[in-house]
Design a protein around this motif. Structure first.
Motif, PDB file in Angstrom:
ATOM      1  N   ILE A 101     -45.281 -48.864  63.065  1.00 58.50           N
ATOM      2  CA  ILE A 101     -44.531 -48.676  63.557  1.00 58.50           C
ATOM      3  C   ILE A 101     -44.244 -46.963  63.500  1.00 58.50           C
ATOM      4  N   THR A 127     -32.362 -43.099  68.938  1.00 61.45           N
ATOM      5  CA  THR A 127     -32.796 -44.737  68.609  1.00 61.45           C
ATOM      6  C   THR A 127     -32.105 -45.056  67.774  1.00 61.45           C
ATOM      7  N   TRP A 157     -31.142 -49.593  68.046  1.00 57.66           N
ATOM      8  CA  TRP A 157     -31.835 -50.725  67.382  1.00 57.66           C
ATOM      9  C   TRP A 157     -30.407 -51.492  66.680  1.00 57.66           C
ATOM     10  N   SER A 169     -37.166 -57.581  66.726  1.00 60.23           N
ATOM     11  CA  SER A 169     -37.674 -56.800  66.607  1.00 60.23           C
ATOM     12  C   SER A 169     -37.275 -54.788  66.774  1.00 60.23           C
ATOM     13  N   ALA A 173     -38.516 -52.448  63.075  1.00 59.05           N
ATOM     14  CA  ALA A 173     -38.062 -50.862  63.604  1.00 59.05           C
ATOM     15  C   ALA A 173     -37.202 -50.426  63.212  1.00 59.05           C
ATOM     16  N   SER A 175     -38.500 -47.265  59.955  1.00 59.45           N
ATOM     17  CA  SER A 175     -38.226 -45.835  60.157  1.00 59.45           C
ATOM     18  C   SER A 175     -37.671 -45.150  58.655  1.00 59.45           C
TER      19      SER A 175
END
Length: 87
Positions: free
Chosen positions: A7, A15, A19, A33, A37, A41
Protein backbone atom coordinates in the motif's frame (compact mmCIF):
# COMPACT_ATOMS: atom_id res chain seq x y z
CA UNK A 1 2.61 -8.53 6.05
CA UNK A 2 3.76 -8.02 2.48
CA UNK A 3 0.34 -6.60 1.71
CA UNK A 4 0.99 -3.75 4.14
CA UNK A 5 4.15 -2.78 2.32
CA UNK A 6 2.37 -2.79 -1.01
CA UNK A 7 0.00 0.00 0.00
CA UNK A 8 1.44 3.35 -0.97
CA UNK A 9 2.42 5.80 1.73
CA UNK A 10 -0.26 8.40 2.34
CA UNK A 11 0.05 11.54 4.41
CA UNK A 12 -3.13 13.32 3.34
CA UNK A 13 -4.99 14.27 6.53
CA UNK A 14 -8.42 13.82 4.93
CA UNK A 15 -7.50 10.25 4.02
CA UNK A 16 -6.33 9.61 7.59
CA UNK A 17 -9.64 10.99 8.85
CA UNK A 18 -11.54 8.73 6.43
CA UNK A 19 -9.67 5.70 7.74
CA UNK A 20 -10.22 6.80 11.34
CA UNK A 21 -13.94 7.02 10.58
CA UNK A 22 -13.89 3.56 9.00
CA UNK A 23 -12.26 2.13 12.14
CA UNK A 24 -15.40 3.13 14.03
CA UNK A 25 -17.84 1.87 11.39
CA UNK A 26 -20.10 -1.12 11.86
CA UNK A 27 -18.57 -3.29 9.16
CA UNK A 28 -15.66 -5.47 10.23
CA UNK A 29 -14.39 -5.63 6.66
CA UNK A 30 -14.18 -1.81 6.51
CA UNK A 31 -12.53 -1.67 9.92
CA UNK A 32 -9.85 -4.20 9.00
CA UNK A 33 -9.20 -2.52 5.67
CA UNK A 34 -8.76 0.85 7.40
CA UNK A 35 -6.43 -0.69 10.00
CA UNK A 36 -4.19 -2.12 7.26
CA UNK A 37 -4.13 1.19 5.39
CA UNK A 38 -3.29 3.14 8.55
CA UNK A 39 -0.47 0.76 9.48
CA UNK A 40 1.03 1.29 6.03
CA UNK A 41 0.61 5.06 6.02
CA UNK A 42 3.51 5.91 8.31
CA UNK A 43 3.80 7.61 11.68
CA UNK A 44 0.47 9.43 11.54
CA UNK A 45 -1.42 6.24 10.76
CA UNK A 46 0.37 4.41 13.56
CA UNK A 47 -0.67 7.17 15.97
CA UNK A 48 -4.29 6.72 14.91
CA UNK A 49 -4.06 2.97 15.54
CA UNK A 50 -2.47 3.51 18.96
CA UNK A 51 -5.16 6.02 19.89
CA UNK A 52 -7.84 3.58 18.74
CA UNK A 53 -6.45 0.84 20.99
CA UNK A 54 -6.40 3.22 23.94
CA UNK A 55 -9.97 4.40 23.28
CA UNK A 56 -11.21 0.80 23.09
CA UNK A 57 -9.30 -0.35 26.17
CA UNK A 58 -12.38 -0.39 28.44
CA UNK A 59 -14.26 -2.90 26.31
CA UNK A 60 -13.43 -6.57 25.80
CA UNK A 61 -10.92 -7.09 22.96
CA UNK A 62 -12.37 -8.16 19.63
CA UNK A 63 -11.03 -9.08 16.20
CA UNK A 64 -10.25 -5.47 15.32
CA UNK A 65 -8.24 -4.89 18.50
CA UNK A 66 -6.25 -8.08 17.91
CA UNK A 67 -5.56 -7.16 14.30
CA UNK A 68 -4.42 -3.65 15.19
CA UNK A 69 -2.11 -5.15 17.80
CA UNK A 70 -0.69 -7.57 15.21
CA UNK A 71 -0.19 -4.84 12.63
CA UNK A 72 1.63 -2.61 15.10
CA UNK A 73 3.76 -5.49 16.40
CA UNK A 74 4.76 -6.42 12.85
CA UNK A 75 6.36 -2.99 12.39
CA UNK A 76 9.01 -3.99 14.98
CA UNK A 77 9.81 -0.41 15.98
CA UNK A 78 11.09 -0.01 19.56
CA UNK A 79 8.71 2.82 20.50
CA UNK A 80 5.72 0.89 19.15
CA UNK A 81 6.77 -2.29 20.94
CA UNK A 82 7.12 -0.25 24.14
CA UNK A 83 3.58 1.07 23.65
CA UNK A 84 2.26 -2.46 23.11
CA UNK A 85 3.88 -3.80 26.28
CA UNK A 86 2.20 -1.02 28.27
CA UNK A 87 -1.13 -1.44 26.48
Amino acid sequence: MHRILAISMVSDSSTLEDWRYQLNSDGLKQQLSAAHALAASGDEGVKVLQATLLERQQQPPDILDCRIFQLLYALQQPEILDFLTKY
